[in-house]
Design a protein around this motif. Structure first.
Motif, mmCIF file in Angstrom:
data_model
loop_
_atom_site.group_PDB
_atom_site.id
_atom_site.type_symbol
_atom_site.label_atom_id
_atom_site.label_comp_id
_atom_site.label_asym_id
_atom_site.label_seq_id
_atom_site.Cartn_x
_atom_site.Cartn_y
_atom_site.Cartn_z
ATOM 1 N N VAL A 51 0.862 -1.127 -0.230
ATOM 2 C CA VAL A 51 0.019 -0.095 -0.058
ATOM 3 C C VAL A 51 1.085 1.266 -0.005
ATOM 4 C CG1 VAL A 51 -0.340 -0.004 2.310
ATOM 5 C CG2 VAL A 51 -2.055 1.063 0.851
ATOM 6 N N GLU A 52 1.998 1.178 0.610
ATOM 7 C CA GLU A 52 2.976 2.397 0.852
ATOM 8 C C GLU A 52 3.524 2.506 -0.541
ATOM 9 O OE1 GLU A 52 4.689 2.779 5.094
ATOM 10 O OE2 GLU A 52 5.081 0.826 4.076
ATOM 11 N N ILE A 53 3.834 1.650 -1.329
ATOM 12 C CA ILE A 53 4.304 1.667 -2.688
ATOM 13 C C ILE A 53 3.270 2.229 -3.591
ATOM 14 C CG2 ILE A 53 5.431 0.386 -4.700
ATOM 15 C CD1 ILE A 53 6.158 -1.900 -2.621
ATOM 16 N N VAL A 54 2.018 1.839 -3.646
ATOM 17 C CA VAL A 54 0.976 2.306 -4.209
ATOM 18 C C VAL A 54 0.628 3.945 -4.217
ATOM 19 C CG1 VAL A 54 -1.330 2.153 -4.953
ATOM 20 C CG2 VAL A 54 -0.230 0.022 -4.863
ATOM 21 N N CYS A 55 0.866 4.288 -2.956
ATOM 22 C CA CYS A 55 0.619 5.603 -2.322
ATOM 23 C C CYS A 55 1.854 6.482 -2.976
ATOM 24 C CB CYS A 55 0.377 5.823 -1.014
ATOM 25 S SG CYS A 55 -0.904 5.161 -0.381
ATOM 26 N N HIS A 56 3.121 5.772 -3.109
ATOM 27 C CA HIS A 56 4.194 6.712 -3.587
ATOM 28 C C HIS A 56 4.018 6.617 -5.084
ATOM 29 C CE1 HIS A 56 8.245 7.488 -4.441
ATOM 30 N NE2 HIS A 56 8.225 6.562 -5.273
ATOM 31 N N LEU A 57 3.525 5.889 -5.792
ATOM 32 C CA LEU A 57 3.345 5.850 -7.366
ATOM 33 C C LEU A 57 2.342 7.045 -7.442
ATOM 34 C CD1 LEU A 57 3.446 2.068 -8.107
ATOM 35 C CD2 LEU A 57 4.882 3.834 -9.107
ATOM 36 N N ARG A 58 1.034 6.859 -6.757
ATOM 37 C CA ARG A 58 0.056 8.012 -6.883
ATOM 38 C C ARG A 58 0.725 9.462 -6.635
ATOM 39 N NH1 ARG A 58 -3.449 7.895 -1.872
ATOM 40 N NH2 ARG A 58 -1.520 8.698 -1.297
ATOM 41 N N ASP A 59 1.239 9.534 -5.519
ATOM 42 C CA ASP A 59 1.910 10.822 -5.298
ATOM 43 C C ASP A 59 2.913 11.490 -6.189
ATOM 44 O OD1 ASP A 59 -0.031 10.916 -3.364
ATOM 45 O OD2 ASP A 59 1.444 10.829 -1.720
ATOM 46 N N PHE A 60 3.789 10.689 -6.783
ATOM 47 C CA PHE A 60 4.712 10.935 -7.725
ATOM 48 C C PHE A 60 4.279 10.953 -9.064
ATOM 49 C CE2 PHE A 60 7.749 11.025 -4.161
ATOM 50 C CZ PHE A 60 8.926 11.677 -4.691
ATOM 51 N N ASP A 61 3.256 10.308 -9.350
ATOM 52 C CA ASP A 61 2.671 10.695 -10.601
ATOM 53 C C ASP A 61 2.101 12.381 -10.728
ATOM 54 O OD1 ASP A 61 1.578 9.217 -12.760
ATOM 55 O OD2 ASP A 61 -0.504 10.317 -12.522
ATOM 56 N N GLN A 62 1.529 12.642 -9.495
ATOM 57 C CA GLN A 62 1.172 14.070 -9.494
ATOM 58 C C GLN A 62 2.416 14.934 -9.454
ATOM 59 O OE1 GLN A 62 -1.242 13.860 -6.231
ATOM 60 N NE2 GLN A 62 -2.912 12.693 -7.130
ATOM 61 N N ILE A 63 3.492 14.432 -8.735
ATOM 62 C CA ILE A 63 4.686 15.393 -8.555
ATOM 63 C C ILE A 63 5.144 15.376 -9.944
ATOM 64 C CG2 ILE A 63 7.101 15.364 -7.652
ATOM 65 C CD1 ILE A 63 5.713 14.228 -4.964
ATOM 66 N N PHE A 64 5.544 14.517 -10.732
ATOM 67 C CA PHE A 64 6.078 14.500 -11.932
ATOM 68 C C PHE A 64 5.283 15.337 -12.966
ATOM 69 C CE2 PHE A 64 7.572 9.707 -11.353
ATOM 70 C CZ PHE A 64 8.848 10.297 -10.701
ATOM 71 N N ARG A 65 3.863 15.249 -12.894
ATOM 72 C CA ARG A 65 3.024 16.117 -13.823
ATOM 73 C C ARG A 65 3.266 17.669 -13.486
ATOM 74 N NH1 ARG A 65 -1.290 13.761 -12.917
ATOM 75 N NH2 ARG A 65 -2.545 15.264 -11.619
ATOM 76 N N SER A 66 3.310 17.739 -12.317
ATOM 77 C CA SER A 66 3.334 19.273 -11.697
ATOM 78 C C SER A 66 4.767 19.812 -12.065
ATOM 79 C CB SER A 66 3.257 19.058 -10.290
ATOM 80 O OG SER A 66 4.296 18.761 -9.355
ATOM 81 N N ARG A 67 5.873 18.966 -12.111
ATOM 82 C CA ARG A 67 7.166 19.463 -12.483
ATOM 83 C C ARG A 67 7.068 19.663 -14.048
ATOM 84 N NH1 ARG A 67 11.030 14.786 -9.720
ATOM 85 N NH2 ARG A 67 11.304 16.171 -7.622
#
Length: 162
Positions: A51-67
């Protein structure tokens, strides 16, 4: 273009397709994972749970897009750095439900795919300064998403394989 050469445009399109595929692969894998497994199975004694890995993927998907959005709106911006370990604790990833995290990642990924698929040739030419890599192009940004996905898909399947 001669036979056998791949254009930058083709590379970008392939990475956008890879983003779709890695999202689908993750969905297929997660169908067989219970909430209990998602919270209990870890990548080593001090490693992340599924679950922590999936949450990390979710949040970094948003971070990569925001960058990438920053790169469109500013001239060669210094892209922010993030502490993924601190983020996992601050955002209490371990307390989240796997099903919710997966749905949120799917929604974010649709936005990320749409963002990159809509870029014009001029927008693909934009760049920024990555906190770990210096010069960072929009092509680097699209490649980072799918390669980051692969790293964590391997991690999840390794955790599940025990």
């Amino acid at each position: 273009m001669s036979m056998g050469t791949t254009s930058l445009e083709q590379v970008r399109e392939r990475h956008i397709s890879a983003m779709r595929l890695t999202g689908e692969v993750l969905s297929h894998i997660m169908r067989g994972v219970s909430e209990e497994q998602a919270h209990e199975l870890r990548d080593g004694p001090a490693g992340w749970s599924i679950v922590e890995i999936v949450c990390h993927l979710r949040d970094f998907d948003q971070i990569f897009r925001s960058r990438a959005v920053m790169m469109l709106s500013e001239d060669c911006p210094r892209l922010p750095a993030y502490d993924h370990e601190a983020m996992a604790l601050e955002r209490a990833y371990q307390q989240e439900r796997l099903s919710s995290a997966c749905e949120q990642l799917k929604a974010s990924r649709r936005d990320t795919i749409a963002f990159f698929a809509a870029l014009t040739p001029d927008q693909w030419g934009r760049a920024g300064v990555h906190p770990e890599r210096d010069s960072f192009t929009m092509t680097d940004a699209v490649m980072q998403v799918s390669l980051h996905d692969l790293d964590h898909l391997e991690q999840i399947t390794r955790v599940l394989a025990g």
